[in-house]
Design a protein around this motif. Structure first.
Motif, PDB file in Angstrom:
ATOM      1  N   ALA A   1      -5.764  10.058   2.777  1.00  0.00           N
ATOM      2  CA  ALA A   1      -6.405   8.848   3.307  1.00  0.00           C
ATOM      3  C   ALA A   1      -5.976   8.558   4.745  1.00  0.00           C
ATOM      4  O   ALA A   1      -6.762   8.040   5.541  1.00  0.00           O
ATOM      5  N   VAL A   2      -4.737   8.923   5.083  1.00  0.00           N
ATOM      6  CA  VAL A   2      -4.228   8.646   6.433  1.00  0.00           C
ATOM      7  C   VAL A   2      -4.869   9.526   7.508  1.00  0.00           C
ATOM      8  O   VAL A   2      -4.657   9.296   8.698  1.00  0.00           O
ATOM      9  N   LEU A   3      -5.659  10.508   7.104  1.00  0.00           N
ATOM     10  CA  LEU A   3      -6.347  11.350   8.082  1.00  0.00           C
ATOM     11  C   LEU A   3      -7.403  10.564   8.856  1.00  0.00           C
ATOM     12  O   LEU A   3      -7.764  10.934   9.971  1.00  0.00           O
ATOM     13  N   SER A   4      -7.882   9.472   8.279  1.00  0.00           N
ATOM     14  CA  SER A   4      -8.896   8.635   8.920  1.00  0.00           C
ATOM     15  C   SER A   4      -8.235   7.678   9.911  1.00  0.00           C
ATOM     16  O   SER A   4      -7.394   6.858   9.536  1.00  0.00           O
ATOM     17  N   ALA A   5      -8.648   7.762  11.180  1.00  0.00           N
ATOM     18  CA  ALA A   5      -8.127   6.840  12.196  1.00  0.00           C
ATOM     19  C   ALA A   5      -8.471   5.398  11.841  1.00  0.00           C
ATOM     20  O   ALA A   5      -7.661   4.489  12.054  1.00  0.00           O
ATOM     21  N   ALA A   6      -9.661   5.174  11.282  1.00  0.00           N
ATOM     22  CA  ALA A   6     -10.056   3.816  10.895  1.00  0.00           C
ATOM     23  C   ALA A   6      -9.144   3.279   9.791  1.00  0.00           C
ATOM     24  O   ALA A   6      -8.744   2.109   9.819  1.00  0.00           O
ATOM     25  N   THR A   7      -8.794   4.132   8.837  1.00  0.00           N
ATOM     26  CA  THR A   7      -7.886   3.720   7.769  1.00  0.00           C
ATOM     27  C   THR A   7      -6.500   3.421   8.343  1.00  0.00           C
ATOM     28  O   THR A   7      -5.889   2.402   8.006  1.00  0.00           O
ATOM     29  N   ARG A   8      -6.017   4.275   9.218  1.00  0.00           N
ATOM     30  CA  ARG A   8      -4.697   4.026   9.820  1.00  0.00           C
ATOM     31  C   ARG A   8      -4.688   2.697  10.569  1.00  0.00           C
ATOM     32  O   ARG A   8      -3.724   1.936  10.496  1.00  0.00           O
ATOM     33  N   GLU A   9      -5.758   2.399  11.252  1.00  0.00           N
ATOM     34  CA  GLU A   9      -5.848   1.122  11.971  1.00  0.00           C
ATOM     35  C   GLU A   9      -5.841  -0.053  10.990  1.00  0.00           C
ATOM     36  O   GLU A   9      -5.141  -1.042  11.197  1.00  0.00           O
ATOM     37  N   ARG A  10      -6.592   0.071   9.917  1.00  0.00           N
ATOM     38  CA  ARG A  10      -6.620  -1.000   8.894  1.00  0.00           C
ATOM     39  C   ARG A  10      -5.243  -1.211   8.259  1.00  0.00           C
ATOM     40  O   ARG A  10      -4.889  -2.324   7.893  1.00  0.00           O
ATOM     41  N   LEU A  11      -4.479  -0.142   8.114  1.00  0.00           N
ATOM     42  CA  LEU A  11      -3.165  -0.231   7.463  1.00  0.00           C
ATOM     43  C   LEU A  11      -2.132  -0.951   8.316  1.00  0.00           C
ATOM     44  O   LEU A  11      -1.109  -1.404   7.793  1.00  0.00           O
ATOM     45  N   GLN A  12      -2.378  -1.116   9.607  1.00  0.00           N
ATOM     46  CA  GLN A  12      -1.424  -1.794  10.483  1.00  0.00           C
ATOM     47  C   GLN A  12      -1.151  -3.231  10.040  1.00  0.00           C
ATOM     48  O   GLN A  12      -0.100  -3.773  10.348  1.00  0.00           O
ATOM     49  N   GLU A  13      -2.068  -3.823   9.324  1.00  0.00           N
ATOM     50  CA  GLU A  13      -1.930  -5.217   8.895  1.00  0.00           C
ATOM     51  C   GLU A  13      -1.256  -5.340   7.531  1.00  0.00           C
ATOM     52  O   GLU A  13      -1.176  -6.442   6.988  1.00  0.00           O
TER      53      GLU A  13
ATOM     54  N   THR B   1       1.853  -4.002   4.439  1.00  0.00           N
ATOM     55  CA  THR B   1       3.143  -3.390   4.143  1.00  0.00           C
ATOM     56  C   THR B   1       2.849  -2.046   3.491  1.00  0.00           C
ATOM     57  O   THR B   1       2.285  -1.996   2.397  1.00  0.00           O
ATOM     58  N   VAL B   2       3.202  -0.974   4.191  1.00  0.00           N
ATOM     59  CA  VAL B   2       2.883   0.379   3.739  1.00  0.00           C
ATOM     60  C   VAL B   2       4.167   1.102   3.366  1.00  0.00           C
ATOM     61  O   VAL B   2       5.095   1.199   4.172  1.00  0.00           O
ATOM     62  N   VAL B   3       4.197   1.602   2.138  1.00  0.00           N
ATOM     63  CA  VAL B   3       5.323   2.350   1.604  1.00  0.00           C
ATOM     64  C   VAL B   3       4.970   3.828   1.650  1.00  0.00           C
ATOM     65  O   VAL B   3       3.996   4.254   1.026  1.00  0.00           O
ATOM     66  N   PHE B   4       5.761   4.598   2.397  1.00  0.00           N
ATOM     67  CA  PHE B   4       5.554   6.047   2.485  1.00  0.00           C
ATOM     68  C   PHE B   4       6.536   6.723   1.541  1.00  0.00           C
ATOM     69  O   PHE B   4       7.743   6.675   1.750  1.00  0.00           O
ATOM     70  N   LEU B   5       5.997   7.336   0.480  1.00  0.00           N
ATOM     71  CA  LEU B   5       6.807   8.125  -0.440  1.00  0.00           C
ATOM     72  C   LEU B   5       6.796   9.554   0.070  1.00  0.00           C
ATOM     73  O   LEU B   5       5.772  10.240   0.004  1.00  0.00           O
ATOM     74  N   ASN B   6       7.921   9.989   0.597  1.00  0.00           N
ATOM     75  CA  ASN B   6       8.028  11.309   1.182  1.00  0.00           C
ATOM     76  C   ASN B   6       8.559  12.292   0.134  1.00  0.00           C
ATOM     77  O   ASN B   6       9.391  11.927  -0.690  1.00  0.00           O
TER      78      ASN B   6
ATOM     79  N   VAL C   1       0.876  -1.159   0.000  1.00  0.00           N
ATOM     80  CA  VAL C   1       0.000   0.000   0.000  1.00  0.00           C
ATOM     81  C   VAL C   1       0.919   1.217   0.000  1.00  0.00           C
ATOM     82  O   VAL C   1       1.831   1.312   0.826  1.00  0.00           O
ATOM     83  N   VAL C   2       0.685   2.138  -0.930  1.00  0.00           N
ATOM     84  CA  VAL C   2       1.568   3.292  -1.096  1.00  0.00           C
ATOM     85  C   VAL C   2       0.837   4.556  -0.646  1.00  0.00           C
ATOM     86  O   VAL C   2      -0.280   4.830  -1.099  1.00  0.00           O
ATOM     87  N   VAL C   3       1.491   5.306   0.253  1.00  0.00           N
ATOM     88  CA  VAL C   3       0.929   6.552   0.784  1.00  0.00           C
ATOM     89  C   VAL C   3       1.941   7.678   0.619  1.00  0.00           C
ATOM     90  O   VAL C   3       3.133   7.434   0.411  1.00  0.00           O
ATOM     91  N   GLY C   4       1.467   8.902   0.749  1.00  0.00           N
ATOM     92  CA  GLY C   4       2.353  10.062   0.694  1.00  0.00           C
ATOM     93  C   GLY C   4       1.579  11.294   0.286  1.00  0.00           C
ATOM     94  O   GLY C   4       0.424  11.224  -0.132  1.00  0.00           O
ATOM     95  N   PRO C   5       2.228  12.450   0.399  1.00  0.00           N
ATOM     96  CA  PRO C   5       1.575  13.711   0.066  1.00  0.00           C
ATOM     97  C   PRO C   5       1.442  13.905  -1.444  1.00  0.00           C
ATOM     98  O   PRO C   5       2.046  13.160  -2.227  1.00  0.00           O
TER      99      PRO C   5
ATOM    100  N   TYR D   1       1.697   9.693   8.185  1.00  0.00           N
ATOM    101  CA  TYR D   1       2.360   8.826   7.207  1.00  0.00           C
ATOM    102  C   TYR D   1       3.376   7.923   7.912  1.00  0.00           C
ATOM    103  O   TYR D   1       3.446   6.726   7.644  1.00  0.00           O
ATOM    104  N   ARG D   2       4.143   8.515   8.806  1.00  0.00           N
ATOM    105  CA  ARG D   2       5.176   7.732   9.512  1.00  0.00           C
ATOM    106  C   ARG D   2       4.557   6.717  10.458  1.00  0.00           C
ATOM    107  O   ARG D   2       5.126   5.651  10.684  1.00  0.00           O
ATOM    108  N   GLU D   3       3.399   7.034  11.013  1.00  0.00           N
ATOM    109  CA  GLU D   3       2.703   6.098  11.905  1.00  0.00           C
ATOM    110  C   GLU D   3       2.345   4.801  11.178  1.00  0.00           C
ATOM    111  O   GLU D   3       2.450   3.714  11.753  1.00  0.00           O
ATOM    112  N   VAL D   4       1.935   4.894   9.925  1.00  0.00           N
ATOM    113  CA  VAL D   4       1.483   3.707   9.195  1.00  0.00           C
ATOM    114  C   VAL D   4       2.587   3.052   8.365  1.00  0.00           C
ATOM    115  O   VAL D   4       2.422   1.927   7.891  1.00  0.00           O
ATOM    116  N   ALA D   5       3.717   3.736   8.181  1.00  0.00           N
ATOM    117  CA  ALA D   5       4.739   3.289   7.237  1.00  0.00           C
ATOM    118  C   ALA D   5       5.524   2.084   7.732  1.00  0.00           C
ATOM    119  O   ALA D   5       5.953   2.034   8.884  1.00  0.00           O
TER     120      ALA D   5
END
Length: 168
Positions: free
Chosen positions: A82-94, A96-101, A6-10, A140-144
């Motif tokens: 997408a990471v603004l949602s606490a529910a989404t951040r919780e789901r992402l814990q399971e 592999t999340v790639v944070f493109l900074n 899962v890829v996240v970033g600004p 982003y760093r919380e889920v990465a």
């Protein structure tokens, strides 16, 4: 079923471009959560923001991400907020999340402060971009699982760094 990555970033980090390259290189399917929101709403994201407001968009985004996290088995690119949602951040814990900074100057250069990016339009888009980065960076760093700074890299190099980072 679950995404391999899962890829996240600004905005301007290269989420869609790198996700497509990563999927192609690994022989995996690609999916973009923003495209899912557009399909769900039947209109562009900028129109959702204008017609329905950011809260309506965020609700659709949360729903689209939740669905993609259980349906998709490849590389999934999420929208920048997408990471603004606490529910989404919780789901992402399971996953592999790639944070493109991306730094502010490079992010502004890459986005061109495009009007297709509703959160970057307005009186002072640079200040808005900085505030967005400041607020979202900890999320982003919380889920990465891994973080790749993209400022001085082209998309192929970022993809290489993602693969190396995941294998490390």
């Amino acid at each position: 079923m679950s995404p391999r990555y899962v890829v996240v970033g600004p905005p301007g980090a290269g989420k869609t471009t790198v996700s497509e390259l990563l999927a192609a290189r690994l022989g995996l399917p690609f999916r973009d959560a923003d495209a899912d929101v557009v399909a769900l709403a039947g209109k562009p994201i900028s129109d959702i923001f204008t017609d329905d407001g950011e809260p309506a968009f965020r609700a659709m985004e949360e729903e689209a991400v939740a669905k993609a996290l259980v349906e998709h088995e490849g590389v999934l690119a999420l929208g920048g907020g997408a990471v603004l949602s606490a529910a989404t951040r919780e789901r992402l814990q399971e996953h592999t999340v790639v944070f493109l900074n991306v730094g502010m100057a490079e992010g502004v250069r890459r986005t061109g402060l495009s009007s297709s990016r509703p959160l970057l339009s307005g009186i002072n888009p640079r200040a808005t971009f900085k505030a967005l980065l400041d607020a979202r960076l900890p999320l982003y760093r919380e889920v990465a699982t891994i973080e790749v700074l993209t400022d001085s890299l082209d998309p192929e190099q970022v993809t290489d760094a993602v693969i190396e980072g995941v294998q490390a």
